[in-house]
Design an enzyme around this catalytic site. Structure first.
Site, short mmCIF file in Angstrom:
data_model
loop_
_atom_site.label_atom_id
_atom_site.label_comp_id
_atom_site.label_asym_id
_atom_site.label_seq_id
_atom_site.Cartn_x
_atom_site.Cartn_y
_atom_site.Cartn_z
N GLN A 28 47.13 3.24 -5.84
CA GLN A 28 47.21 1.96 -5.48
C GLN A 28 46.75 2.12 -3.76
O GLN A 28 46.25 1.00 -3.26
CB GLN A 28 48.43 1.25 -5.37
CG GLN A 28 48.57 0.92 -7.01
CD GLN A 28 49.78 0.29 -7.22
OE1 GLN A 28 50.89 0.96 -7.63
NE2 GLN A 28 49.86 -1.03 -7.45
N ASN A 36 57.15 6.99 -13.66
CA ASN A 36 57.16 5.40 -12.90
C ASN A 36 56.96 4.51 -14.18
O ASN A 36 55.69 4.49 -14.69
CB ASN A 36 56.21 5.16 -11.91
CG ASN A 36 56.39 3.90 -11.54
OD1 ASN A 36 57.30 3.23 -10.95
ND2 ASN A 36 55.37 2.93 -11.79
N GLU A 37 57.99 3.80 -14.60
CA GLU A 37 58.02 2.28 -15.60
C GLU A 37 56.91 3.06 -16.82
O GLU A 37 55.87 2.50 -17.04
CB GLU A 37 57.24 1.21 -14.88
CG GLU A 37 57.96 0.87 -13.89
CD GLU A 37 57.41 -0.62 -13.28
OE1 GLU A 37 56.54 -1.16 -14.01
OE2 GLU A 37 58.00 -1.03 -12.19
C1 FCB Z 1 55.41 -2.09 -10.63
C2 FCB Z 1 54.46 -0.99 -10.58
C3 FCB Z 1 53.93 -0.77 -8.97
C4 FCB Z 1 53.31 -2.20 -8.71
C5 FCB Z 1 54.62 -3.03 -8.73
C6 FCB Z 1 54.20 -4.63 -8.35
O1 FCB Z 1 55.29 -2.55 -11.94
O2 FCB Z 1 55.25 0.18 -10.61
O3 FCB Z 1 52.87 0.12 -9.11
O4 FCB Z 1 52.30 -2.68 -9.43
O5 FCB Z 1 55.16 -3.38 -10.13
#
Ligand code: FCB
Length: 416
Positions: free
Chosen positions: A23, A157-158
């Site tokens: 990003q 991450n997520e």
């Molecule tokens: C989360 C992500 C991050 C960004 C935010 C807004 O889900 O981890 O990269 O996209 O949302």
């Protein structure tokens, strides 16, 4: 800055900002390089953080922050499974870490944030169990190289968002839709990789007697029915909660796997309510006027739900008995007053949750900079700093919210 209306946070609380390589860095070769977002943008230059990180650390200092959560891009560091780390790219990340240390900023390193090297994707990405040992090898080499500098590790991450948007909704590469079997495989493989990588980090990451901390960052979204008595919307909300919250938490932290983590990272933005099967949020294209008529308060992405923090934090605390970091929270809007209100409401809710016993150790604002917001490109403005993408020098500037956040981090609290 004292008095009844000042909400002080615990001592040594981390006030940080967060970014991810795809990003912000630019000049990256992964599955996003050739991806065109809905606004026509791509991530090829992004914020050019790759070259401008010294300047960006200067901005972090202006914000008074004492922590920074960022990713190390796997595709930069290895050219094939089990290959040695690329020393030039590693040196660049070491320099970033050294500059952070000099600035008094604690790093939290993310090892996987929605992107893979092309050779991993060519083999089926995380649907293929062979990705697990390849990732663990990458982590082992990194830990050996960084253990003196990094003590806070975020493996994934997520994973829920990644598996969902890439294999159910078709928004992220490989843009597949409704492949529930693949979704489940990705989660299971990432969970196994998390357990193995965590073992490596905990065993081999000890430096100068200092024990490393490791955890995932779980996105928590509340899913509710707009009309409480609509059986269909309730069923849809329950199915989403079950799939994205319960199933994923169980995979990563259920039973004996809980012992792999030393903390829980929580990414919290808000909630999604369903109306006639439809997710009533801007990110799913719900009309702004309808959302207003329903009385929903939304940023440019989801419905805001600060009260949710007072539900999810005690729940995680009771269930896992682990320290928690808010690894991401933020809002996207051109309306800075809205963003300030939203931040204050969420931090007040966070403070109440801490007062009632949640062991929260830090908060990372998403994001340091306006950046490439995946399938939405540059149209979603999450930054504390604006970036002028029309100017080839990509100048940064403080938005009003940045001054508010600086005040909060400097005083370790907010006046409510
Ligand atoms: C989360 C992500 C991050 C960004 C935010 C807004 O889900 O981890 O990269 O996209 O949302």
């Amino acid at each position: 800055m004292s008095g009844e209306s000042f909400l002080r946070f615990p001592e040594n609380f981390l006030w940080g900002t967060a970014t991810s390589p795809t990003q912000v860095e630019g000049h990256i070769e992964n599955e996003w390089t050739d991806f065109t977002a809905s606004d026509g943008g791509n991530c090829r230059i992004a914020c050019d953080h790759y070259h401008r990180y010294p300047e960006d650390i200067g901005w972090m200092q202006k914000l008074g922050t004492n922590a920074y959560r960022f990713g190390l891009e796997w595709s930069r560091l290895q050219s094939a499974p089990f290959a040695p780390l690329n020393q030039t790219e590693l040196a660049r990340y070491l320099d970033l870490l050294d500059r952070l240390r000099a600035a008094g900023i604690t790093p939290m390193v993310v090892l996987h944030h929605f992107s893979n090297p092309s050779w991993i994707n060519a083999g089926g990405g995380w649907t293929n169990a062979a990705t697990i040992p390849a990732f663990v090898d990458f982590v082992r080499q990194l830990v050996a190289a960084l253990k003196d500098r990094v003590h806070l590790w975020n493996t994934f991450n997520e994973p829920d968002t990644y598996a969902c948007v890439a294999y159910l909704l078709g928004g992220f590469p490989p843009q597949q839709k409704w492949k529930l079997g693949q979704f489940r495989k990705v989660i299971e493989h990432m969970a196994r990789a998390h357990v193995q990588a965590s073992r490596v980090i905990r065993r081999e990451g000890i430096a100068a007697g200092r024990k490393p901390k490791v955890g995932i960052a779980k996105n928590w979204t509340f899913f509710h029915a707009h009309q409480r008595f609509s059986p269909w919307d309730r069923t849809t909300a329950f199915a989403c909660h079950y799939t994205f919250n319960k199933f994923v938490l169980d995979a990563f932290l259920g039973g004996w796997r809980r012992r792999a983590s030393t903390f829980i990272g929580l990414n919290y933005y808000g909630r999604v309510r369903f109306h006639h099967f439809r997710a009533m949020i801007p990110a799913s294209g719900a009309p702004v006027k309808t959302l207003k008529d329903f009385g929903f308060v939304c940023d440019d992405m989801v419905e805001r739900y600060p009260a949710g923090l007072e539900k999810i934090l005690p729940y995680l605390q009771r269930k896992f008995h682990l320290p928690i970091y808010i690894t991401e929270h933020g809002s996207a809007s051109a309306d800075e007053n809205f963003r300030e209100r939203d931040l204050r409401q969420n931090l007040s809710a966070l403070h109440r949750a801490i007062q009632s016993g949640a062991d929260v150790r830090g908060f990372f604002y998403w994001s340091l900079l306006d950046n490439f917001e995946w399938q939405f490109g540059y149209s979603k403005k999450f930054g504390l700093l604006a970036v002028d993408f029309a100017n080839e020098h990509l100048p940064r500037s403080m938005k009003p919210l940045a001054a508010v956040y600086a005040e909060i981090s400097r005083h370790n609290g907010i006046s409510a």
